[in-house]
Every structure is written in C-alpha cells, then in structure tokens.
Design a protein around this motif. Structure first.
Motif, PDB file in Angstrom:
ATOM      1  N   GLY A 275       0.809  -1.210   0.000  1.00  0.00           N
ATOM      2  CA  GLY A 275       0.000   0.000   0.000  1.00  0.00           C
ATOM      3  C   GLY A 275       0.844   1.263   0.000  1.00  0.00           C
ATOM      4  N   ASP A 276       1.910   1.265   0.809  1.00  0.00           N
ATOM      5  CA  ASP A 276       2.798   2.429   0.853  1.00  0.00           C
ATOM      6  C   ASP A 276       3.447   2.675  -0.503  1.00  0.00           C
ATOM      7  OD1 ASP A 276       2.222   2.686   3.537  1.00  0.00           O
ATOM      8  OD2 ASP A 276       4.073   1.682   4.203  1.00  0.00           O
ATOM      9  N   VAL A 277       3.933   1.610  -1.112  1.00  0.00           N
ATOM     10  CA  VAL A 277       4.598   1.736  -2.416  1.00  0.00           C
ATOM     11  C   VAL A 277       3.596   2.174  -3.480  1.00  0.00           C
ATOM     12  CG1 VAL A 277       5.813   0.458  -4.218  1.00  0.00           C
ATOM     13  CG2 VAL A 277       6.410   0.093  -1.827  1.00  0.00           C
ATOM     14  N   GLN A 278       2.408   1.613  -3.458  1.00  0.00           N
ATOM     15  CA  GLN A 278       1.403   1.974  -4.456  1.00  0.00           C
ATOM     16  C   GLN A 278       0.967   3.418  -4.304  1.00  0.00           C
ATOM     17  OE1 GLN A 278       0.634  -0.122  -6.998  1.00  0.00           O
ATOM     18  NE2 GLN A 278      -0.379   1.664  -7.861  1.00  0.00           N
ATOM     19  N   ASN A 279       0.866   3.914  -3.066  1.00  0.00           N
ATOM     20  CA  ASN A 279       0.513   5.315  -2.856  1.00  0.00           C
ATOM     21  C   ASN A 279       1.574   6.245  -3.435  1.00  0.00           C
ATOM     22  OD1 ASN A 279      -1.877   4.720  -1.570  1.00  0.00           O
ATOM     23  ND2 ASN A 279      -0.993   4.812   0.479  1.00  0.00           N
ATOM     24  N   LEU A 280       2.840   5.888  -3.254  1.00  0.00           N
ATOM     25  CA  LEU A 280       3.914   6.698  -3.822  1.00  0.00           C
ATOM     26  C   LEU A 280       3.898   6.649  -5.347  1.00  0.00           C
ATOM     27  CD1 LEU A 280       6.801   5.894  -1.329  1.00  0.00           C
ATOM     28  CD2 LEU A 280       5.608   8.063  -1.596  1.00  0.00           C
ATOM     29  N   LEU A 281       3.623   5.468  -5.902  1.00  0.00           N
ATOM     30  CA  LEU A 281       3.566   5.352  -7.369  1.00  0.00           C
ATOM     31  C   LEU A 281       2.385   6.127  -7.944  1.00  0.00           C
ATOM     32  CD1 LEU A 281       4.496   1.607  -7.952  1.00  0.00           C
ATOM     33  CD2 LEU A 281       5.924   3.618  -8.322  1.00  0.00           C
ATOM     34  N   ASN A 282       1.251   6.121  -7.245  1.00  0.00           N
ATOM     35  CA  ASN A 282       0.088   6.874  -7.713  1.00  0.00           C
ATOM     36  C   ASN A 282       0.348   8.375  -7.672  1.00  0.00           C
ATOM     37  OD1 ASN A 282      -1.331   4.524  -8.161  1.00  0.00           O
ATOM     38  ND2 ASN A 282      -2.421   4.602  -6.219  1.00  0.00           N
ATOM     39  N   GLY A 283       1.178   8.805  -6.726  1.00  0.00           N
ATOM     40  CA  GLY A 283       1.533  10.213  -6.621  1.00  0.00           C
ATOM     41  C   GLY A 283       2.706  10.595  -7.499  1.00  0.00           C
ATOM     42  N   LYS A 284       3.101   9.721  -8.404  1.00  0.00           N
ATOM     43  CA  LYS A 284       4.229   9.960  -9.324  1.00  0.00           C
ATOM     44  C   LYS A 284       5.529  10.235  -8.569  1.00  0.00           C
ATOM     45  CE  LYS A 284       1.628   9.664 -12.949  1.00  0.00           C
ATOM     46  NZ  LYS A 284       1.623   8.483 -13.746  1.00  0.00           N
TER      47      LYS A 284
ATOM     48  N   ALA B 249       9.496   5.885  -3.866  1.00  0.00           N
ATOM     49  CA  ALA B 249       9.125   4.470  -3.754  1.00  0.00           C
ATOM     50  C   ALA B 249      10.361   3.585  -3.866  1.00  0.00           C
ATOM     51  CB  ALA B 249       8.106   4.106  -4.832  1.00  0.00           C
ATOM     52  N   LEU B 250      11.268   3.936  -4.776  1.00  0.00           N
ATOM     53  CA  LEU B 250      12.500   3.163  -4.948  1.00  0.00           C
ATOM     54  C   LEU B 250      13.357   3.244  -3.694  1.00  0.00           C
ATOM     55  CD1 LEU B 250      14.241   1.497  -6.928  1.00  0.00           C
ATOM     56  CD2 LEU B 250      15.264   3.652  -7.662  1.00  0.00           C
TER      57      LEU B 250
ATOM     58  N   ARG C 250       7.944  -3.824  -9.877  1.00  0.00           N
ATOM     59  CA  ARG C 250       6.814  -2.948 -10.207  1.00  0.00           C
ATOM     60  C   ARG C 250       7.260  -1.483 -10.240  1.00  0.00           C
ATOM     61  NH1 ARG C 250       1.886  -2.736  -6.253  1.00  0.00           N
ATOM     62  NH2 ARG C 250       2.234  -4.977  -6.316  1.00  0.00           N
ATOM     63  N   VAL C 251       8.111  -1.094  -9.286  1.00  0.00           N
ATOM     64  CA  VAL C 251       8.578   0.297  -9.227  1.00  0.00           C
ATOM     65  C   VAL C 251       9.474   0.624 -10.411  1.00  0.00           C
ATOM     66  CG1 VAL C 251      10.031   1.902  -7.924  1.00  0.00           C
ATOM     67  CG2 VAL C 251       8.333   0.532  -6.730  1.00  0.00           C
ATOM     68  N   ILE C 252      10.456  -0.236 -10.702  1.00  0.00           N
ATOM     69  CA  ILE C 252      11.390   0.108 -11.784  1.00  0.00           C
ATOM     70  C   ILE C 252      10.733   0.041 -13.154  1.00  0.00           C
ATOM     71  CG2 ILE C 252      13.402  -0.559 -10.437  1.00  0.00           C
ATOM     72  CD1 ILE C 252      13.652  -3.067 -12.123  1.00  0.00           C
ATOM     73  N   SER C 253       9.638  -0.680 -13.269  1.00  0.00           N
ATOM     74  CA  SER C 253       8.948  -0.717 -14.559  1.00  0.00           C
ATOM     75  C   SER C 253       8.150   0.568 -14.799  1.00  0.00           C
ATOM     76  CB  SER C 253       8.042  -1.940 -14.648  1.00  0.00           C
ATOM     77  OG  SER C 253       7.013  -1.853 -13.686  1.00  0.00           O
ATOM     78  N   GLN C 254       7.959   1.392 -13.775  1.00  0.00           N
ATOM     79  CA  GLN C 254       7.240   2.657 -13.916  1.00  0.00           C
ATOM     80  C   GLN C 254       8.108   3.767 -14.498  1.00  0.00           C
ATOM     81  OE1 GLN C 254       3.919   3.097 -13.216  1.00  0.00           O
ATOM     82  NE2 GLN C 254       3.904   0.888 -12.882  1.00  0.00           N
ATOM     83  N   TYR C 255       9.421   3.568 -14.490  1.00  0.00           N
ATOM     84  CA  TYR C 255      10.338   4.593 -14.975  1.00  0.00           C
ATOM     85  C   TYR C 255      10.408   4.589 -16.493  1.00  0.00           C
ATOM     86  CZ  TYR C 255      12.411   5.677 -10.421  1.00  0.00           C
ATOM     87  OH  TYR C 255      12.634   6.095  -9.139  1.00  0.00           O
ATOM     88  N   LYS C 256      10.587   5.774 -17.061  1.00  0.00           N
ATOM     89  CA  LYS C 256      10.906   5.889 -18.473  1.00  0.00           C
ATOM     90  C   LYS C 256      12.399   5.664 -18.611  1.00  0.00           C
ATOM     91  CE  LYS C 256       7.266   9.239 -19.262  1.00  0.00           C
ATOM     92  NZ  LYS C 256       6.962  10.635 -19.547  1.00  0.00           N
ATOM     93  N   SER C 257      12.844   5.228 -19.772  1.00  0.00           N
ATOM     94  CA  SER C 257      14.262   4.918 -19.948  1.00  0.00           C
ATOM     95  C   SER C 257      15.154   6.149 -19.779  1.00  0.00           C
ATOM     96  CB  SER C 257      14.506   4.265 -21.309  1.00  0.00           C
ATOM     97  OG  SER C 257      14.123   5.148 -22.336  1.00  0.00           O
ATOM     98  N   SER C 258      14.630   7.333 -20.044  1.00  0.00           N
ATOM     99  CA  SER C 258      15.427   8.547 -19.883  1.00  0.00           C
ATOM    100  C   SER C 258      15.581   8.959 -18.410  1.00  0.00           C
ATOM    101  CB  SER C 258      14.798   9.690 -20.674  1.00  0.00           C
ATOM    102  OG  SER C 258      13.488   9.947 -20.194  1.00  0.00           O
TER     103      SER C 258
ATOM    104  N   LEU D 199      15.034  -5.020 -16.192  1.00  0.00           N
ATOM    105  CA  LEU D 199      16.187  -5.383 -15.348  1.00  0.00           C
ATOM    106  C   LEU D 199      17.498  -5.173 -16.100  1.00  0.00           C
ATOM    107  CD1 LEU D 199      14.939  -8.617 -13.542  1.00  0.00           C
ATOM    108  CD2 LEU D 199      15.334  -6.379 -12.527  1.00  0.00           C
ATOM    109  N   LEU D 200      17.517  -5.519 -17.383  1.00  0.00           N
ATOM    110  CA  LEU D 200      18.736  -5.326 -18.172  1.00  0.00           C
ATOM    111  C   LEU D 200      19.084  -3.855 -18.340  1.00  0.00           C
ATOM    112  CD1 LEU D 200      18.474  -8.051 -20.935  1.00  0.00           C
ATOM    113  CD2 LEU D 200      20.240  -7.836 -19.195  1.00  0.00           C
ATOM    114  N   SER D 201      18.088  -3.035 -18.600  1.00  0.00           N
ATOM    115  CA  SER D 201      18.374  -1.607 -18.766  1.00  0.00           C
ATOM    116  C   SER D 201      18.806  -0.983 -17.448  1.00  0.00           C
ATOM    117  CB  SER D 201      17.165  -0.877 -19.347  1.00  0.00           C
ATOM    118  OG  SER D 201      16.093  -0.896 -18.435  1.00  0.00           O
ATOM    119  N   TRP D 202      18.197  -1.398 -16.343  1.00  0.00           N
ATOM    120  CA  TRP D 202      18.617  -0.883 -15.034  1.00  0.00           C
ATOM    121  C   TRP D 202      20.021  -1.361 -14.695  1.00  0.00           C
ATOM    122  CZ3 TRP D 202      16.656   2.316 -11.195  1.00  0.00           C
ATOM    123  CH2 TRP D 202      15.452   2.918 -11.503  1.00  0.00           C
ATOM    124  N   HIS D 203      20.340  -2.602 -15.031  1.00  0.00           N
ATOM    125  CA  HIS D 203      21.687  -3.120 -14.765  1.00  0.00           C
ATOM    126  C   HIS D 203      22.722  -2.286 -15.502  1.00  0.00           C
ATOM    127  CE1 HIS D 203      25.175  -5.827 -15.259  1.00  0.00           C
ATOM    128  NE2 HIS D 203      24.881  -6.171 -14.015  1.00  0.00           N
TER     129      HIS D 203
END
Length: 149
Positions: free
Chosen positions: A39-48, A53-54, A79-87, A123-127
């Motif tokens: 819930g805490d993580v989802q609230n942060l993700l909803n608030g952009k 969250a990370l 779930r959190v890292i998939s919310q990021y744009k590659s830039s 995961l590969l792009s974050w690595h």
C-alpha cells in the motif's frame, strides 16, 4: 618416543568449525514481515513519486527475511522500476547512495535468477545504468557479499 597423534588438546580452536559446508550465519531468519507494504509503495507510485518508492524499498533490504518476504519485496521493486521511463533511469540511480545502489544490484541479480516475461527488459536496462554509475566495483561488492536479498 613419539606422542600419540590422536590427541587434539594442542589445538587452540576447532578447525572443523571453519568448514564452509558447515557455515552458519550469525543472524537467524525471522518470520516478521519487514520492509515496505504494498500500500505504501502503491501510494507513492500513484503520486508519481517513483524515486521515493524506490528509496523506500532500498532503504532496508530484506537480508534476514524469509524467502516469501524476499520474493514479495522483489516483486514490489520490479513494479517500481517498470514505472520509470528509460530517460529517467540514470538520474534515479545517481540519486541513490552507494549502499542503496548495491542493494539495487542485488535485487537486479535476484530478478535475473527468477526471470519473468515482463521483468527481463527493465532489469537489463537498469543493470546497464547501475553499472555505468558504480563501475565494476559495484558488481564485485554484490557478488562477494554474503548477505542476499
């Protein structure tokens, strides 16, 4: 005459305790649920607030948690890292401290060991971005550390 070689009284410590197959870590796994809640993580993700969250997930990695808890937190991190744009990824990695970057690498390697269809690309792009910031030293610290997530 020679003395009996069966005696072990001359030893100052028990060398059998140093056997790697019998190694037991000093800390014990606890069944407590630690780390952030979904819930805490989802609230942060909803608030952009992806960076918050990370950092929430990486601030206290689940080193002494149960396997079920570690998998739950890994799923949250993916779930959190998939919310990021590659830039945005490189700036997010640079905003982390060195301990958080190492914990992130540990989670990335854990994700590599248990891949899913949706997580491999992110995961590969974050690595790539984490290694660009930490260098090979980050990889060496993660691979040689006994603590795992």
């Amino acid at each position: 005459m020679s003395k009996s070689s069966q005696s072990t009284n001359f030893r100052k410590f028990n060398v059998d305790d140093l056997d790697e197959d019998r190694f037991q870590d000093d800390t014990t796994a606890s069944d407590e649920t630690g780390g952030p809640s979904e819930g805490d993580v989802q609230n942060l993700l909803n608030g952009k607030k992806n960076n918050d969250a990370l950092k929430l997930i990486l601030s206290s990695p689940p080193y002494n948690a149960s396997d079920k808890e570690k998998k739950r937190i890994l799923a949250l991190l993916i779930r959190v890292i998939s919310q990021y744009k590659s830039s945005e990824v490189e700036n997010a990695v640079k905003s982390l401290g060195s301990a958080e970057q190492d914990a992130l690498l540990k989670f990335i390697y854990k994700g590599f060991s248990e891949p899913t269809d949706s997580s491999c690309g992110s995961l590969l792009s974050w690595h790539e971005k984490v290694v660009a910031v930490t260098g090979n030293g980050g990889i060496m610290r993660v691979l040689t550390d006994r603590k795992s997530v």
